[in-house]
Design a protein around this motif. Structure first.
Motif, mmCIF file in Angstrom:
data_model
loop_
_atom_site.group_PDB
_atom_site.id
_atom_site.type_symbol
_atom_site.label_atom_id
_atom_site.label_comp_id
_atom_site.label_asym_id
_atom_site.label_seq_id
_atom_site.Cartn_x
_atom_site.Cartn_y
_atom_site.Cartn_z
ATOM 1 N N PRO A 143 0.841 -1.018 0.038
ATOM 2 C CA PRO A 143 -0.104 0.011 -0.039
ATOM 3 C C PRO A 143 0.996 1.220 -0.012
ATOM 4 C CG PRO A 143 -1.257 -1.658 1.617
ATOM 5 C CD PRO A 143 0.199 -2.019 1.055
ATOM 6 N N PRO A 144 0.291 2.199 -0.493
ATOM 7 C CA PRO A 144 1.255 3.487 -0.614
ATOM 8 C C PRO A 144 1.829 3.801 0.830
ATOM 9 C CG PRO A 144 -0.351 3.419 -1.600
ATOM 10 C CD PRO A 144 -0.565 2.016 -1.286
ATOM 11 N N ARG A 145 2.425 4.641 1.069
ATOM 12 C CA ARG A 145 2.045 5.424 2.550
ATOM 13 C C ARG A 145 1.191 7.107 2.107
ATOM 14 N NH1 ARG A 145 5.882 9.220 5.305
ATOM 15 N NH2 ARG A 145 6.772 8.309 6.939
ATOM 16 N N SER A 146 0.284 6.970 2.922
ATOM 17 C CA SER A 146 -0.439 8.322 2.912
ATOM 18 C C SER A 146 0.702 9.509 3.560
ATOM 19 C CB SER A 146 -1.434 7.761 4.484
ATOM 20 O OG SER A 146 -2.238 9.158 4.430
ATOM 21 N N VAL A 173 -7.998 9.091 16.366
ATOM 22 C CA VAL A 173 -10.005 9.185 15.913
ATOM 23 C C VAL A 173 -9.588 9.839 14.296
ATOM 24 C CG1 VAL A 173 -12.189 9.662 16.526
ATOM 25 C CG2 VAL A 173 -10.468 8.742 18.116
ATOM 26 N N GLN A 174 -9.705 11.183 14.367
ATOM 27 C CA GLN A 174 -9.912 11.671 13.389
ATOM 28 C C GLN A 174 -8.648 10.752 12.028
ATOM 29 O OE1 GLN A 174 -8.034 15.668 13.653
ATOM 30 N NE2 GLN A 174 -10.104 15.689 14.424
ATOM 31 N N ASN A 175 -7.642 9.958 11.966
ATOM 32 C CA ASN A 175 -6.849 9.103 11.403
ATOM 33 C C ASN A 175 -8.579 7.648 11.257
ATOM 34 O OD1 ASN A 175 -4.830 10.380 10.954
ATOM 35 N ND2 ASN A 175 -3.780 9.789 13.124
ATOM 36 N N LEU A 176 -8.663 7.394 12.315
ATOM 37 C CA LEU A 176 -9.716 6.498 11.752
ATOM 38 C C LEU A 176 -10.480 6.687 11.055
ATOM 39 C CD1 LEU A 176 -9.860 5.007 15.408
ATOM 40 C CD2 LEU A 176 -9.096 3.614 12.849
ATOM 41 N N PHE A 177 -11.404 8.503 11.135
ATOM 42 C CA PHE A 177 -11.967 8.671 9.800
ATOM 43 C C PHE A 177 -11.713 8.180 8.386
ATOM 44 C CE2 PHE A 177 -13.850 11.972 13.297
ATOM 45 C CZ PHE A 177 -14.926 11.079 13.788
ATOM 46 N N LEU A 178 -10.246 9.151 7.836
ATOM 47 C CA LEU A 178 -9.445 9.056 6.827
ATOM 48 C C LEU A 178 -9.206 7.224 6.585
ATOM 49 C CD1 LEU A 178 -6.725 11.944 7.808
ATOM 50 C CD2 LEU A 178 -9.254 11.870 5.883
ATOM 51 N N ASP A 179 -9.086 5.916 7.468
ATOM 52 C CA ASP A 179 -8.701 5.208 7.348
ATOM 53 C C ASP A 179 -10.071 4.812 6.824
ATOM 54 O OD1 ASP A 179 -6.859 5.056 8.386
ATOM 55 O OD2 ASP A 179 -6.739 4.499 10.312
ATOM 56 N N TYR A 180 -11.171 4.805 7.439
ATOM 57 C CA TYR A 180 -12.771 4.558 6.540
ATOM 58 C C TYR A 180 -12.834 4.763 5.151
ATOM 59 C CZ TYR A 180 -17.646 3.632 5.968
ATOM 60 O OH TYR A 180 -18.461 3.422 5.907
ATOM 61 N N VAL A 181 -12.094 6.376 4.872
ATOM 62 C CA VAL A 181 -12.302 6.832 3.610
ATOM 63 C C VAL A 181 -11.522 6.112 2.798
ATOM 64 C CG1 VAL A 181 -11.922 8.924 2.129
ATOM 65 C CG2 VAL A 181 -12.697 9.259 4.485
ATOM 66 N N GLU A 182 -10.219 5.483 2.890
ATOM 67 C CA GLU A 182 -9.235 5.307 2.380
ATOM 68 C C GLU A 182 -9.846 3.903 1.710
ATOM 69 O OE1 GLU A 182 -5.924 5.815 3.973
ATOM 70 O OE2 GLU A 182 -5.674 7.860 3.343
ATOM 71 N N ALA A 183 -9.946 2.905 3.061
ATOM 72 C CA ALA A 183 -10.684 1.736 3.103
ATOM 73 C C ALA A 183 -12.079 1.333 2.063
ATOM 74 C CB ALA A 183 -11.278 1.425 4.642
ATOM 75 N N ALA A 184 -12.269 2.250 1.337
ATOM 76 C CA ALA A 184 -13.938 2.283 0.247
ATOM 77 C C ALA A 184 -12.960 1.646 -1.293
ATOM 78 C CB ALA A 184 -14.217 3.638 -0.235
ATOM 79 N N ASP A 185 -11.518 1.818 -0.761
ATOM 80 C CA ASP A 185 -11.003 0.960 -1.823
ATOM 81 C C ASP A 185 -11.152 -0.627 -1.889
ATOM 82 O OD1 ASP A 185 -11.239 3.643 -3.982
ATOM 83 O OD2 ASP A 185 -9.164 4.032 -3.554
ATOM 84 N N ARG A 186 -11.110 -1.307 -0.990
ATOM 85 C CA ARG A 186 -11.151 -2.151 -0.518
ATOM 86 C C ARG A 186 -12.065 -2.986 -0.158
ATOM 87 N NH1 ARG A 186 -5.613 -4.068 -0.722
ATOM 88 N NH2 ARG A 186 -6.444 -5.959 0.715
#
Length: 391
Positions: free
Chosen positions: A25-28, A164-177
């Protein structure tokens, strides 16, 4: 509770970075050039190489500490000490594999396949638990006490908010998976918010931001429920084996927030969604799709206080619970500095409060003895991708 780890050396523990394939996975872009947070994130993402294992479901013991747990701990203390020596080798093997050792409770069922205990009420995906455990690493990096430093009173609290904000971003980025990874994010967040360590976020001096954050937590979970509902996956007999457990955990989170003065808005029309009462909407999914809620011992009391009559969105509706729109608004309203070393105004999450990202001069300035708490060896290890946890 997180799995036990070997005692760290000099207050820190590191482990070698595993080799990853060329399509890793690319580095965020949210991470700094040198960042132990980035390393922890990369370590979690090694689970993506074996989705069959990590998206499988397992049982675990209740994460909610009851009074009787304290009594059991005292009764079993001697027995646990004897067993610890025998289990050291096994624990190391399990931890390196990512499964983790048992929690130490009587009749522990942690990390066992669901098929071995099909009636056990606490179920989670292995990835979801790994995501949760990683949050303990992140918090340790954002607590100045772990570095013998003083910055400002709410540093660790804002650090938890950053997580927690990072988890929001994780959720958005995970949409592709796909839904499985987004579900793992929601599982990990639920366990984190049930852990007392997360309470520090609720005590920061920006109560408005905390309220907005918890409301967004509810919208994010409703968003994944809508996605699952679109695919016919909300129910007891679906591939989402932890559904009833995780829904119940979010039903537990909401009233716990109200006890701290959060989510106190009026309920109003019980058929209309109210962000401060997102638990009403969760119960509505359970009622209308036949989901058996399980896990918390007081689940009947929790649901008795709710109105599970909220109108559910039509399947396939665009942004059915306002998650995307509210996330954008949240970024505009709260993507502002959370401390003296924070990021630019429009960003949320990231690692600005991770002390390993600071310069040596910045760490020395805040250190009690004006020394850099990180040795050259530790800094070099971080640069090489080592995972570091303090405690």
């Amino acid at each position: 509770m997180p799995p036990k780890r070997a005692a760290p050396i000099s207050g820190t523990s590191t482990r070698k970075r595993s080799k990853t394939p060329t399509d890793e996975p690319p580095r965020s872009q949210r991470w700094s050039a040198v960042s132990a947070s980035a390393n922890a994130d990369a370590d979690y993402k090694t689970t993506w190489k074996n989705p069959e294992k990590w998206y499988s479901f397992m049982t675990f013991c209740s994460p909610i500490r009851e009074d009787e747990d304290d009594e059991e701990d005292e009764d079993d203390e001697d027995e646990d000490e004897d067993e610890d020596e025998d289990d050291d080798d096994d624990d190391e093997t399990e931890d390196s594999a990512g499964d983790g050792p048992k929690c130490g409770k009587k009749n522990c069922v942690c990390f066992k396949p669901v098929r071995e205990n099909p009636d056990h009420p606490w179920i989670i995906s292995q990835a979801g638990f790994r995501k949760y455990y990683t949050q303990h690493i992140h918090l340790s990096l954002r607590d100045p006490d772990n570095f013998d430093m003083y910055t400002y009173n709410d540093h660790a609290g804002y650090g938890c908010l950053e997580m927690v904000q990072n988890l929001f971003l994780d959720y958005v980025e995970a949409a592709d998976r796909g839904w499985r990874e987004q579900w793992a994010v929601c599982e990990g967040l639920a366990l984190w918010l049930l852990n007392p360590a997360s309470d520090i976020m609720m005590m920061i001096d920006d109560g408005e931001c905390v309220e907005a954050t918890i409301r967004l937590v509810g919208r994010m979970f409703l968003d994944i429920l809508a996605q699952l509902d679109n695919q016919g996956l909300v129910g007891d007999a679906t591939d989402v084996k932890s559904l009833g457990t995780v829904m119940a955990m979010y039903l537990k989170i909401a009233p716990s927030m109200r006890e701290m003065g959060i989510l106190e808005g009026d309920r109003g029309n019980t058929k209309k969604f109210q962000a401060d009462h997102f638990d009403d909407a969760i119960l509505s999914y359970a009622n209308r799709r036949g989901v058996t809620l399980q896990g918390p011992e007081d689940i009947d009391e929790l649901t008795a206080e709710l109105d599970g009559e909220v109108e559910l969105p039509k399947k396939g509706a665009n942004d059915p619970w306002g998650w995307t729109a509210e996330l954008k608004k949240y970024q505009e309203d709260h993507g502002r500095p959370t401390g003296p070393k924070s990021q630019k105004k429009t960003s949320i999450g990231g690692d600005a409060l991770d002390i390993t990202t600071w310069t040596s001069a910045q760490r020395k300035e805040a250190h009690f003895d004006h020394k850099d708490p990180l040795s050259k060896r530790e800094i070099d290890a971080i640069k090489k991708g080592m995972v570091m946890q303090l405690g």
